[in-house]
Design a protein around this motif. Structure first.
Motif, short mmCIF file in Angstrom:
data_model
loop_
_atom_site.label_atom_id
_atom_site.label_comp_id
_atom_site.label_asym_id
_atom_site.label_seq_id
_atom_site.Cartn_x
_atom_site.Cartn_y
_atom_site.Cartn_z
N CYS A 21 -51.52 -153.69 77.44
CA CYS A 21 -51.41 -152.91 76.19
C CYS A 21 -51.81 -151.46 76.42
O CYS A 21 -52.83 -151.17 77.04
CB CYS A 21 -52.29 -153.55 75.12
SG CYS A 21 -52.35 -152.56 73.62
N LEU A 22 -50.98 -150.54 75.90
CA LEU A 22 -51.20 -149.10 76.09
C LEU A 22 -51.92 -148.46 74.91
O LEU A 22 -52.11 -147.25 74.88
CB LEU A 22 -49.83 -148.40 76.23
CG LEU A 22 -48.83 -149.00 77.22
CD1 LEU A 22 -47.45 -148.41 76.99
CD2 LEU A 22 -49.29 -148.73 78.64
N THR A 23 -52.23 -149.27 73.91
CA THR A 23 -52.82 -148.78 72.65
C THR A 23 -51.95 -147.68 72.02
O THR A 23 -52.44 -146.70 71.48
CB THR A 23 -54.27 -148.27 72.85
OG1 THR A 23 -54.91 -149.11 73.80
CG2 THR A 23 -55.08 -148.34 71.56
N THR A 26 -47.64 -148.87 68.24
CA THR A 26 -46.31 -149.15 67.69
C THR A 26 -46.32 -150.47 66.93
O THR A 26 -45.69 -150.61 65.88
CB THR A 26 -45.27 -149.20 68.84
OG1 THR A 26 -45.43 -148.02 69.62
CG2 THR A 26 -43.85 -149.28 68.33
N CYS A 27 -47.04 -151.46 67.45
CA CYS A 27 -47.12 -152.77 66.78
C CYS A 27 -47.70 -152.62 65.38
O CYS A 27 -47.14 -153.12 64.40
CB CYS A 27 -47.97 -153.74 67.61
SG CYS A 27 -49.55 -153.06 68.11
N HIS A 42 -53.13 -153.46 67.22
CA HIS A 42 -53.47 -152.79 68.49
C HIS A 42 -54.98 -152.83 68.74
O HIS A 42 -55.43 -152.87 69.88
CB HIS A 42 -52.94 -151.34 68.50
CG HIS A 42 -53.70 -150.40 67.60
ND1 HIS A 42 -53.49 -150.35 66.24
CD2 HIS A 42 -54.67 -149.50 67.88
CE1 HIS A 42 -54.30 -149.43 65.72
NE2 HIS A 42 -55.03 -148.91 66.69
N MET A 45 -55.83 -156.14 70.33
CA MET A 45 -55.52 -156.15 71.77
C MET A 45 -56.64 -155.45 72.54
O MET A 45 -57.01 -155.86 73.63
CB MET A 45 -54.16 -155.46 72.06
CG MET A 45 -52.96 -156.14 71.47
SD MET A 45 -52.84 -157.89 71.85
CE MET A 45 -53.27 -158.62 70.29
N PRO A 76 -43.45 -151.65 73.56
CA PRO A 76 -42.80 -151.22 74.82
C PRO A 76 -43.16 -152.11 75.99
O PRO A 76 -42.47 -152.11 77.00
CB PRO A 76 -43.34 -149.80 75.02
CG PRO A 76 -44.59 -149.72 74.23
CD PRO A 76 -44.43 -150.66 73.08
N MET A 77 -44.25 -152.87 75.87
CA MET A 77 -44.68 -153.74 76.96
C MET A 77 -44.30 -155.21 76.69
O MET A 77 -44.65 -156.09 77.48
CB MET A 77 -46.21 -153.64 77.15
CG MET A 77 -46.70 -152.23 77.39
SD MET A 77 -45.86 -151.41 78.75
CE MET A 77 -46.59 -152.24 80.15
#
Ligand code: SF4
Ligand code: SF4
Length: 174
Positions: A21-23, A26-27, A42, A45, A76-77
């Motif tokens: 997770c990129l933080t 978007t979620c 986020h 996560m 995106p992931m």
């Protein structure tokens, strides 16, 4: 949580890709339930990445999530947040930390009705849920309107092959 419980939980959840997770949030931006959540998707996560498992299990967010998959489609992931929410709910039940008891009870009564008839009887579900929660007369006008307009049936529709459904419940008891 005991050390053993944490270890088991880590093994189960480690198969999910939350560590990627990129933080980016978007979620959270696309989630329809954020207004009811304490931790946003986020943030959950992030809690898992920090190994703050108990905090994640205690959250209301895991019960409020409706599993719509909007987050996973946008991520995106490709992180499967609804599946992570499922694991968190199962674990929360196991360790007896249930932040949203009404939602849990609703889920439980729905599955019991499914087990009995092979499909959910709305009338039985509402009756069982309201009786269990002691809110028997709440929404009674709405319930009567639904019955008179035939939006809800008194008699449960039963699936012929309900034995197969029961076999699932034998593998995964409630
Ligand atoms: S969209 Fe995916 S990568 Fe971005 S914060 Fe959410 S889970 Fe993490
Ligand atoms: S699956 Fe859950 S967390 Fe994801 S967008 Fe839907 S309600 Fe939000």
């Amino acid at each position: 949580m005991t050390k053993n419980a944490i270890k088991n939980f880590m093994e189960k959840i480690a198969e999910r890709d939350f560590s990627f997770c990129l933080t980016c949030q978007t979620c959270t931006n696309g989630c329809p339930c954020v207004s009811l959540m304490d931790y946003l998707p986020h943030q959950l996560m992030r809690l898992l990445q920090w190994e703050e498992f108990e905090e994640a299990l205690k959250s209301k967010a895991i019960w409020v999530c409706v599993g719509c998959n909007a987050c996973t489609h946008a991520c995106p992931m490709g992180i499967e947040i609804p599946e992570i929410m499922d694991i968190l709910r199962q674990e929360a039940i196991k360790v007896g930390i249930i932040a949203e008891k009404d939602i849990y009870e609703f889920h439980r009564q729905m599955l019991l009705s499914l087990k009995r008839h092979g499909r959910v009887s709305e009338f039985e579900l509402i009756l069982a849920y309201k009786t269990k929660k002691g809110h028997f007369f709440e929404d009674i006008t709405l319930g009567l309107q639904m019955l008179t307009k035939k939006k809800m049936k008194l008699k449960p529709a039963r699936l012929k092959e309900r034995k197969k459904i029961r076999a699932f419940f034998e593998k995964c008891p409630l």
